[in-house]
Motif scaffolding. Structure first.
Motif, PDB file in Angstrom:
ATOM      1  N   ALA A 263     -19.729 -41.163 -90.369  1.00 21.11           N
ATOM      2  CA  ALA A 263     -18.956 -39.951 -90.044  1.00 21.11           C
ATOM      3  C   ALA A 263     -18.851 -38.951 -91.178  1.00 21.11           C
ATOM      4  CB  ALA A 263     -17.548 -40.324 -89.547  1.00 21.11           C
ATOM      5  N   ASP A 264     -19.741 -39.021 -92.164  1.00 21.36           N
ATOM      6  CA  ASP A 264     -19.703 -37.979 -93.190  1.00 21.36           C
ATOM      7  C   ASP A 264     -20.689 -36.855 -92.883  1.00 21.36           C
ATOM      8  OD1 ASP A 264     -22.093 -39.266 -93.808  1.00 21.36           O
ATOM      9  OD2 ASP A 264     -21.663 -39.475 -95.946  1.00 21.36           O
ATOM     10  N   ARG A 265     -21.442 -36.974 -91.782  1.00 20.67           N
ATOM     11  CA  ARG A 265     -22.366 -35.921 -91.377  1.00 20.67           C
ATOM     12  C   ARG A 265     -22.019 -35.432 -89.980  1.00 20.67           C
ATOM     13  NH1 ARG A 265     -28.173 -38.086 -93.811  1.00 20.67           N
ATOM     14  NH2 ARG A 265     -27.374 -38.395 -95.913  1.00 20.67           N
ATOM     15  N   ALA A 266     -22.270 -34.160 -89.746  1.00 19.38           N
ATOM     16  CA  ALA A 266     -21.880 -33.518 -88.492  1.00 19.38           C
ATOM     17  C   ALA A 266     -23.109 -33.019 -87.745  1.00 19.38           C
ATOM     18  CB  ALA A 266     -20.939 -32.347 -88.771  1.00 19.38           C
ATOM     19  N   GLY A 267     -22.937 -32.844 -86.449  1.00 22.36           N
ATOM     20  CA  GLY A 267     -23.980 -32.262 -85.609  1.00 22.36           C
ATOM     21  C   GLY A 267     -23.347 -31.559 -84.434  1.00 22.36           C
ATOM     22  N   ALA A 268     -24.132 -30.743 -83.726  1.00 18.50           N
ATOM     23  CA  ALA A 268     -23.584 -29.975 -82.608  1.00 18.50           C
ATOM     24  C   ALA A 268     -24.672 -29.644 -81.599  1.00 18.50           C
ATOM     25  CB  ALA A 268     -22.934 -28.686 -83.114  1.00 18.50           C
ATOM     26  N   ALA A 269     -24.222 -29.283 -80.404  1.00 17.39           N
ATOM     27  CA  ALA A 269     -25.109 -28.798 -79.341  1.00 17.39           C
ATOM     28  C   ALA A 269     -24.333 -27.797 -78.507  1.00 17.39           C
ATOM     29  CB  ALA A 269     -25.603 -29.945 -78.466  1.00 17.39           C
ATOM     30  N   GLY A 347     -27.146 -32.621 -92.701  1.00 16.85           N
ATOM     31  CA  GLY A 347     -25.925 -32.476 -91.922  1.00 16.85           C
ATOM     32  C   GLY A 347     -24.662 -32.837 -92.665  1.00 16.85           C
ATOM     33  N   GLY A 348     -24.730 -32.901 -93.989  1.00 17.18           N
ATOM     34  CA  GLY A 348     -23.548 -33.183 -94.801  1.00 17.18           C
ATOM     35  C   GLY A 348     -22.952 -31.905 -95.351  1.00 17.18           C
ATOM     36  N   PHE A 349     -21.656 -31.706 -95.125  1.00 18.34           N
ATOM     37  CA  PHE A 349     -20.985 -30.478 -95.537  1.00 18.34           C
ATOM     38  C   PHE A 349     -19.673 -30.811 -96.237  1.00 18.34           C
ATOM     39  CE2 PHE A 349     -23.256 -29.881 -91.540  1.00 18.34           C
ATOM     40  CZ  PHE A 349     -24.194 -28.941 -91.925  1.00 18.34           C
ATOM     41  N   GLY A 350     -19.463 -30.201 -97.412  1.00 18.94           N
ATOM     42  CA  GLY A 350     -18.211 -30.331 -98.144  1.00 18.94           C
ATOM     43  C   GLY A 350     -17.602 -28.955 -98.319  1.00 18.94           C
ATOM     44  N   PHE A 351     -16.294 -28.893 -98.542  1.00 26.18           N
ATOM     45  CA  PHE A 351     -15.586 -27.618 -98.581  1.00 26.18           C
ATOM     46  C   PHE A 351     -14.587 -27.587 -99.734  1.00 26.18           C
ATOM     47  CE2 PHE A 351     -16.926 -28.646 -94.325  1.00 26.18           C
ATOM     48  CZ  PHE A 351     -17.592 -27.499 -93.937  1.00 26.18           C
ATOM     49  N   GLY A 352     -14.585 -26.453-100.458  1.00 31.94           N
ATOM     50  CA  GLY A 352     -13.694 -26.309-101.596  1.00 31.94           C
ATOM     51  C   GLY A 352     -12.231 -26.421-101.217  1.00 31.94           C
ATOM     52  N   GLU A 357     -16.928 -33.275-101.047  1.00 33.25           N
ATOM     53  CA  GLU A 357     -17.735 -34.358-100.516  1.00 33.25           C
ATOM     54  C   GLU A 357     -17.923 -34.142 -99.030  1.00 33.25           C
ATOM     55  OE1 GLU A 357     -20.004 -36.193-100.582  1.00 33.25           O
ATOM     56  OE2 GLU A 357     -19.459 -38.112-101.496  1.00 33.25           O
ATOM     57  N   ARG A 358     -18.946 -34.735 -98.475  1.00 31.08           N
ATOM     58  CA  ARG A 358     -19.255 -34.548 -97.062  1.00 31.08           C
ATOM     59  C   ARG A 358     -18.138 -35.089 -96.178  1.00 31.08           C
ATOM     60  NH1 ARG A 358     -24.983 -37.405 -97.740  1.00 31.08           N
ATOM     61  NH2 ARG A 358     -23.503 -38.921 -98.496  1.00 31.08           N
ATOM     62  N   ASP A 359     -17.846 -34.337 -95.123  1.00 28.63           N
ATOM     63  CA  ASP A 359     -16.857 -34.777 -94.147  1.00 28.63           C
ATOM     64  C   ASP A 359     -17.279 -34.260 -92.785  1.00 28.63           C
ATOM     65  OD1 ASP A 359     -14.682 -35.337 -92.527  1.00 28.63           O
ATOM     66  OD2 ASP A 359     -13.187 -34.817 -94.034  1.00 28.63           O
ATOM     67  N   GLY A 360     -17.891 -35.137 -91.977  1.00 28.73           N
ATOM     68  CA  GLY A 360     -18.369 -34.733 -90.663  1.00 28.73           C
ATOM     69  C   GLY A 360     -17.251 -34.426 -89.694  1.00 28.73           C
ATOM     70  N   VAL A 361     -16.140 -35.151 -89.780  1.00 30.14           N
ATOM     71  CA  VAL A 361     -15.000 -34.893 -88.898  1.00 30.14           C
ATOM     72  C   VAL A 361     -14.462 -33.493 -89.157  1.00 30.14           C
ATOM     73  CG1 VAL A 361     -12.644 -35.588 -88.328  1.00 30.14           C
ATOM     74  CG2 VAL A 361     -14.399 -37.337 -88.730  1.00 30.14           C
ATOM     75  N   TYR A 362     -14.258 -33.157 -90.411  1.00 28.94           N
ATOM     76  CA  TYR A 362     -13.722 -31.834 -90.771  1.00 28.94           C
ATOM     77  C   TYR A 362     -14.708 -30.732 -90.401  1.00 28.94           C
ATOM     78  CZ  TYR A 362     -11.288 -28.357 -93.678  1.00 28.94           C
ATOM     79  OH  TYR A 362     -10.604 -27.251 -94.132  1.00 28.94           O
TER      80      TYR A 362
END
Length: 493
Positions: A263-269, A347-352, A357-362
């Motif tokens: 769950a540290d990577r996200a995806g969408a459709a 698909g890993g995204f982190g935010f200041g 660090e990657r957080d797929g849920v966020y």
């Protein structure tokens, strides 16, 4: 014919772009996991930070909780207190706990999106980011000398009775943390239907629980624990998520959101079941931060990520930085530059404003928020919002393929890629001149550009016998031709 048995040599353990991963019961054994834990313990002891403790967490893979307990027992033998997850949790929850507790480090037993036969060992820095060279250097130095020797350990139950173990559930604290930057109540009130696929992984139940109790309708599939992951790699890309895409194509949903195995990577459709590829998600999240939240802080992307980042940066006046592949490079660069966002191709995204660090849920929650804001601006449904987004960001036809190689042949293939290509790089790809060639800083591949901005990247894996071939092009035809050219490069054709 009987093969003569030989005494096994200690496994050479190498930490790649995000920890160490190997096949369960082959190289990923309790002895080798204890060796890795011994390296982390050495790092904590050397810094005089034993009292700060270490966070230990694990995913839903085969025996992950047992490997995690073996890790804890090694740390406890060094009198390092352990915060131990009460159940399988998303990897980023360990990052959150490390930061919240001011812990000396974090360890997660997970192989993320790797095949089901694998497991892995990730290390988190005190900042919550993936461990960088300062930590990994100590661990790998210890690994060089602790093979084939006994590793001290203290029985978990004994240490827990002595008060050295605290079991933690991160949900309540994480929800409070998310609410500081995301209006969960607004998302709950949205009149939309979303399909969530956590791919049988540790993210199961998190998004649906965070959005429960409102008007929004959330249908989550593949919630049960299944270490086989339904026979697919738990990476939220096609064809692994084709079942979810088919459900979306059947109608009744506005958006699909996906997570990988930890769950540290996200995806969408979109609402039609059209996959939104990872580079598009990078662009969409950057657009969201700039257009809807008015932020102009830097953005950090990996070398194999989208050219849209630079174009959006020019459009909004945002400085962009490129790093080698892996969040162990992106996270520290985010901290160094004060970046609002870091993104890798996978698909890993982190935010200041959240975690470096990657957080797929966020990230999935931010995508939901983005499309609700786009809807309020009259850009709806999701497919239409994405179409209009590309009018600003430019085209992006992206695909990645993994070229698998026999393990015995892999050294020869790597030499061809990393030595021969350096000496004689291609002057054309897909019938078009190469205008720029860049050897990767990590010395594991090359990136090539065409005049129209299309690019091809070939990169040898440091942990698996395969070569990853990436391309982002200005049209589907160029994309397909570039991938074919990349595969020929790998195979020496």
């Amino acid at each position: 014919m009987t093969l003569k048995g030989t005494a096994p040599a200690p496994t050479t353990i190498v930490f790649g772009t995000d920890g160490w991963r190997a096949r369960i019961a082959d190289e990923f054994t309790f002895d080798n996991v204890r060796r890795c834990a011994d390296g982390v313990a050495q790092y904590v002891v050397d810094r005089g930070e034993t009292a700060k403790g270490v966070v230990v967490a694990y995913d839903r893979r085969f025996a992950s909780e047992h490997f995690a307990m073996a890790v804890a027992e090694v740390l406890l033998a060094h009198d390092i207190p352990v915060a131990y997850a009460v159940r399988a949790v998303p990897t980023q929850m360990s990052s959150f706990e490390v930061v919240e507790r001011g812990a000396a480090a974090g360890i997660v037993i997970t192989a993320s999106h790797n095949p089901w036969v694998d497991n892995g060992f990730k290390v988190k820095a005190p900042t919550g980011a993936a461990a960088g060279a300062d930590i990994l250097g100590v661990i790998e130095a210890r690994l060089a000398v602790n093979g084939g020797v006994g590793i001290d350990r203290r029985p978990f139950a004994d240490a827990e009775a002595a008060g050295l173990v605290e079991r933690f559930d991160p949900y309540d604290g994480y929800e409070r943390f998310v609410r500081t930057t995301v209006d969960l109540d607004s998302l709950k009130a949205a009149d939309v239907s979303i399909l969530v696929d956590p791919m049988w992984g540790a993210g199961s139940g998190w998004i649906s629980r965070l959005l429960a109790g409102g008007r929004i309708r959330v249908n989550e599939i593949h919630q049960e624990r299944n270490p086989y992951f339904g026979g697919v790699n738990p990476e939220p890309i096609r064809p692994n998520i084709d079942e979810a895409l088919a459900i979306l194509a059947g109608g009744g949903y506005d958006l699909g959101l996906f997570l990988d195995g930890d769950a540290d990577r996200a995806g969408a459709a979109d609402e039609r079941g059209t996959f939104v590829h990872q580079l598009q998600v990078t662009g969409l999240l950057m657009y969201y931060m700039a257009e809807h939240r008015g932020l102009r802080d830097p953005v950090v992307v990996s070398i194999n990520n989208t050219s849209m980042a630079a174009r959006l940066g020019e459009h909004y006046g945002i400085e962009t930085f490129e790093t080698p592949v892996g969040f162990k490079f992106i996270g520290p660069k985010m901290i160094e530059t004060g970046a609002m966002m870091g993104a890798e191709e996978s698909g890993g995204f982190g935010f200041g404003m959240h975690l470096p660090e990657r957080d797929g849920v966020y990230a999935d929650l931010l995508l939901l928020d983005l499309f609700q804001r786009e809807r309020a601006a009259g850009r709806w449904p999701v497919s239409r919002a994405i179409e209009l987004f590309h009018e600003t960001a430019g085209p992006s036809w992206y695909r990645r393929i993994d070229v698998h190689v026999e393990r015995a042949d892999y050294p020869k293939v790597k030499r061809h890629l990393l030595v021969d290509l350096r000496e004689q790089s291609p002057t054309e790809l897909a019938g078009r001149p190469v205008v720029r060639t860049l050897p990767l800083d990590t010395n594991d591949g090359f990136k090539f550009w065409l005049a129209d901005g299309s690019w091809l990247l070939v990169r040898a894996s440091g942990t698996e016998p395969l070569v990853r071939v990436y391309t982002e092009a200005t049209s589907e035809a160029i994309q397909d031709a570039m991938l074919a050219a990349g595969e020929r490069l790998v195979r020496g054709g």
